[in-house]
Design a protein around this motif. Structure first.
Motif, PDB file in Angstrom:
ATOM      1  N   LYS A  79       0.830  -1.205   0.000  1.00 36.25           N
ATOM      2  CA  LYS A  79       0.000   0.000   0.000  1.00 36.25           C
ATOM      3  C   LYS A  79       0.864   1.255   0.000  1.00 36.25           C
ATOM      4  O   LYS A  79       0.572   2.232  -0.712  1.00 36.25           O
ATOM      5  CB  LYS A  79      -0.908  -0.023   1.236  1.00 36.25           C
ATOM      6  CG  LYS A  79      -1.852   1.181   1.309  1.00 36.25           C
ATOM      7  CD  LYS A  79      -2.694   1.131   2.578  1.00 36.25           C
ATOM      8  CE  LYS A  79      -3.607   2.362   2.644  1.00 36.25           C
ATOM      9  NZ  LYS A  79      -4.409   2.377   3.900  1.00 36.25           N
ATOM     10  N   TRP A  80       1.938   1.202   0.812  1.00 37.27           N
ATOM     11  CA  TRP A  80       2.837   2.367   0.860  1.00 37.27           C
ATOM     12  C   TRP A  80       3.477   2.620  -0.506  1.00 37.27           C
ATOM     13  O   TRP A  80       3.592   3.760  -0.960  1.00 37.27           O
ATOM     14  CB  TRP A  80       3.934   2.126   1.907  1.00 37.27           C
ATOM     15  CG  TRP A  80       4.896   3.284   1.998  1.00 37.27           C
ATOM     16  CD1 TRP A  80       4.749   4.402   2.730  1.00 37.27           C
ATOM     17  CD2 TRP A  80       6.144   3.420   1.296  1.00 37.27           C
ATOM     18  NE1 TRP A  80       5.821   5.252   2.554  1.00 37.27           N
ATOM     19  CE2 TRP A  80       6.708   4.670   1.667  1.00 37.27           C
ATOM     20  CE3 TRP A  80       6.837   2.606   0.401  1.00 37.27           C
ATOM     21  CZ2 TRP A  80       7.924   5.114   1.175  1.00 37.27           C
ATOM     22  CZ3 TRP A  80       8.062   3.057  -0.097  1.00 37.27           C
ATOM     23  CH2 TRP A  80       8.597   4.295   0.279  1.00 37.27           C
TER      24      TRP A  80
ATOM     25  N   ASP B  74       2.221   1.802  -3.425  1.00 37.04           N
ATOM     26  CA  ASP B  74       1.178   2.359  -4.302  1.00 37.04           C
ATOM     27  C   ASP B  74       1.054   3.870  -4.119  1.00 37.04           C
ATOM     28  O   ASP B  74       1.000   4.640  -5.080  1.00 37.04           O
ATOM     29  CB  ASP B  74      -0.180   1.697  -3.993  1.00 37.04           C
ATOM     30  CG  ASP B  74      -0.321   0.334  -4.656  1.00 37.04           C
ATOM     31  OD1 ASP B  74       0.294   0.133  -5.704  1.00 37.04           O
ATOM     32  OD2 ASP B  74      -1.048  -0.511  -4.110  1.00 37.04           O
ATOM     33  N   GLU B  75       1.020   4.273  -2.862  1.00 33.23           N
ATOM     34  CA  GLU B  75       0.850   5.696  -2.568  1.00 33.23           C
ATOM     35  C   GLU B  75       2.074   6.507  -2.982  1.00 33.23           C
ATOM     36  O   GLU B  75       1.947   7.621  -3.499  1.00 33.23           O
ATOM     37  CB  GLU B  75       0.574   5.871  -1.071  1.00 33.23           C
ATOM     38  CG  GLU B  75      -0.770   5.296  -0.634  1.00 33.23           C
ATOM     39  CD  GLU B  75      -0.940   5.322   0.876  1.00 33.23           C
ATOM     40  OE1 GLU B  75       0.063   5.617   1.584  1.00 33.23           O
ATOM     41  OE2 GLU B  75      -2.057   5.065   1.361  1.00 33.23           O
ATOM     42  N   ARG B  76       3.267   5.974  -2.761  1.00 33.66           N
ATOM     43  CA  ARG B  76       4.507   6.685  -3.109  1.00 33.66           C
ATOM     44  C   ARG B  76       4.635   6.866  -4.620  1.00 33.66           C
ATOM     45  O   ARG B  76       4.945   7.953  -5.102  1.00 33.66           O
ATOM     46  CB  ARG B  76       5.717   5.905  -2.568  1.00 33.66           C
ATOM     47  CG  ARG B  76       7.069   6.584  -2.780  1.00 33.66           C
ATOM     48  CD  ARG B  76       7.223   7.794  -1.903  1.00 33.66           C
ATOM     49  NE  ARG B  76       8.556   8.385  -2.034  1.00 33.66           N
ATOM     50  CZ  ARG B  76       8.914   9.541  -1.498  1.00 33.66           C
ATOM     51  NH1 ARG B  76       8.028  10.236  -0.780  1.00 33.66           N
ATOM     52  NH2 ARG B  76      10.123  10.016  -1.644  1.00 33.66           N
TER      53      ARG B  76
ATOM     54  N   SER C 199       2.180   6.741  -6.842  1.00 37.35           N
ATOM     55  CA  SER C 199       1.124   7.657  -7.293  1.00 37.35           C
ATOM     56  C   SER C 199       1.499   9.107  -6.989  1.00 37.35           C
ATOM     57  O   SER C 199       1.245  10.019  -7.784  1.00 37.35           O
ATOM     58  CB  SER C 199      -0.195   7.312  -6.604  1.00 37.35           C
ATOM     59  OG  SER C 199      -0.642   6.041  -6.984  1.00 37.35           O
TER      60      SER C 199
END
Length: 570
Positions: free
Chosen positions: A298-299, A301-303, A305
């Motif tokens: 998840k981290w 994915d966020e980074r 993005s």
């Protein structure tokens, strides 16, 4: 200097070639013989407007080729700057087809007519009823005055100072404009830099993140497949690859005792067992590193993005984002220190401006002094050419501006009036071709030492004059053609070349080279020819010019006396 010209199918010329020398060359002939054909051809080859009517009747194309002996390093550099240089040669060609279309070439390279005209103005100056009258341009008048006054070093210094002021003033104006929008821009820059710095992007970080994301997002498949292969390699005691290879090795070693040639094969199987064991060990180690980590995924994915969002926001590619941070940071620092830089630039502008006006004042003094002297000398020659009531003046008018100008703080223009009671008008407004030719001749005689154009052409400079005045015109033309002046840039000389179309024997007698233009006709065609005359032929031509159709021995005697006086004075 024009050294050779070839003319084909132009007007009434079928084919004509001429070799030309330095000095004064005159062209004479009967009325209607086509004395101006050489000047017309030169005008065309140097960029004059061309029409299909100029082509000889029955021909498809007119062709003119002019070869110039380069003596001016400025022209040589111009050719190099325009990629037209050919080992110091300057060969110009102009073709005109039956549809009126034309093409120009310099040293074999096709070029636009504008470029041809630009070069032509540096090679030939035609005075009289034609074009290429550079002397009528105020830029040329300013240059003549400056060269006469010897201001070249001062002008170079002034131009350097002007360009430095222009550059500094432009930087100052731009920075001042930026400062006016400073607060809004500063707020935006501070926000952008803070946002990027807090994100703490590392160089080439995205590639590593995407590799790790790819690995984590496929962790289940990687673990399952790796475990299956690990089992097949060594964990299956019945069908595992390691077990089967060991069984094969034992069996083969047993029969190798019967046939030793099987021993190398046994060695290969043994090596395979070692490779399988190593592969299994590496795979086991790999499995130990694999784990399912939803939080890390998840981290990532966020980074990732976040990186793409920032790149879109700043309108740069993702691989440019790291460098963009440094650019914005530098821009922010410059803007925050703009006041200091603005003060520095303002001081520099004031300093260069003060230096410019100091040089400009000195240049103005030299120009004003030289303008009086040059005008005085030109008037003397104009009066000697039969225009006793002509008034000539060089006006240096101050430019009302608080800003520096490229060529100094005054405009320079030649003014003249040929009629008493009439106001002086710019030289370019003089209507009479004959008057303009003689005025131009007087100016050229005075300023010839400084002329940048090696070939001067006077087309019927003797219109409306005769007797002693015509003889004076001839003497001045010969004087122009007799001198060789320092180049000012190298230790060599520029040889003057004067071409003159004339009706006056007094002018023609002064020439170093005499060309006779004549027509030949039959029932089918008419052609113009040009011959170089020897001394006896010159006497005959001078006699014809003085005596008309009937040439007497007295006329010939007069012609010989004219030539003798010229040669005795040479």
């Amino acid at each position: 200097m024009l050294s050779h010209i070839t003319i084909k199918n132009l007007a009434v010329v079928d084919s004509l070639e001429l070799e030309l020398n330095a000095g004064l060359t005159v062209l004479t002939g009967e009325t209607g013989a086509g004395k101006s054909i050489l000047i017309d051809a030169l005008g065309l080859v140097l960029g004059d407007r061309a029409e299909a009517s100029a082509i000889r009747h029955g021909a498809d194309r007119a062709d003119i080729v002019a070869e110039f002996d380069l003596q001016d390093p400025v022209v040589e550099q111009w050719l190099k700057d325009n990629d037209l240089d050919s080992d110091g040669e300057c060969l110009i060609r102009r073709t005109i087809n039956a549809k009126g279309r034309s093409r120009g070439f310099i040293n074999g390279h096709p070029i636009p007519l504008q470029i041809l005209r630009e070069l032509g103005e540096q090679l030939v100056n035609i005075h009289g009823q034609n074009t290429h009258q550079a002397l009528l341009k105020t830029d040329e008048q300013r240059l003549l005055l400056d060269n006469f006054a010897g201001t070249t070093p001062l002008r170079k210094e002034l131009n350097i100072c002007y360009r430095e002021w222009k550059k500094t003033a432009s930087e100052y104006a731009q920075l001042k404009q930026d400062t006016a929008e400073r607060e809004a821009k500063l707020a935006l820059l501070r926000f952008q830099v803070k946002e990027l710095q807090e994100f703490d992007l590392q160089e080439n970080e995205l590639a590593g993140l995407e590799d790790e994301h790819r690995k984590l997002s496929n962790a289940n498949r990687l673990i399952e497949t790796s475990q299956t292969i690990h089992f097949q390699l060594a964990q299956d005691e019945q069908n595992g690859i390691n077990h089967l290879l060991n069984h094969c090795l034992v069996e083969l070693q047993a029969i190798a005792e019967l046939d030793p040639s099987l021993l190398p094969i046994s060695e290969l199987i043994n090596n395979a067992i070692i490779q399988v064991d190593e592969a299994d060990s590496e795979l086991r180690h790999y499995l130990e590193t694999l784990e399912l980590d939803p939080k890390q995924l998840k981290w990532l994915d966020e980074r990732i993005s976040g990186i793409y969002d920032l790149a879109r926001k700043h309108r740069v590619e993702t691989h440019e984002l790291f460098a963009h941070i440094a650019t914005l940071t530098q821009e922010l620092e410059q803007l925050e220190n703009a006041d200091v830089h603005l003060d520095t630039l303002q001081a520099a502008v004031a300093k260069t401006k003060k230096q410019y006006f100091k040089l400009a004042k000195k240049l103005s003094t030299q120009r004003n002094k030289a303008a009086l002297l040059l005008a005085e000398q030109v008037i003397k020659h104009i009066h000697e050419l039969g225009m006793e009531r002509c008034i000539f003046e060089i006006r240096t008018l101050a430019i009302e501006s608080v800003e520096p100008q490229l060529h100094g703080m005054e405009s320079i223009e030649f003014y003249v009036t040929t009629n008493p009671g009439q106001p002086l008008r710019p030289l370019s407004k003089v209507v009479s071709g004959g008057e303009l030719s003689r005025i131009s001749l007087a100016i050229q005689v005075v300023t010839a030492e400084f002329s940048q154009t090696p070939t001067l052409i006077f087309d019927e400079v003797d219109v409306g004059i005769g007797g002693g005045i015509a003889e004076m015109v001839g003497q001045k033309l010969r004087l122009l053609g007799s001198n060789s002046y320092p180049d000012n840039t190298e230790s060599r000389s520029k040889k003057a070349q004067i071409l003159c179309v004339t009706h006056q024997a007094q002018v023609a007698s002064q020439a170093h080279q005499h060309l006779n233009v004549y027509k030949q006709s039959d029932e089918q065609k008419t052609e113009t020819h040009i011959n170089l005359l020897n001394e006896e032929q010159r006497i005959e031509e001078l006699s014809r010019m003085m005596g008309g159709m009937t040439i007497t021995e007295q006329t010939r005697s007069h012609a010989r006396e004219m030539r003798k006086q010229v040669l005795d004075l040479s």
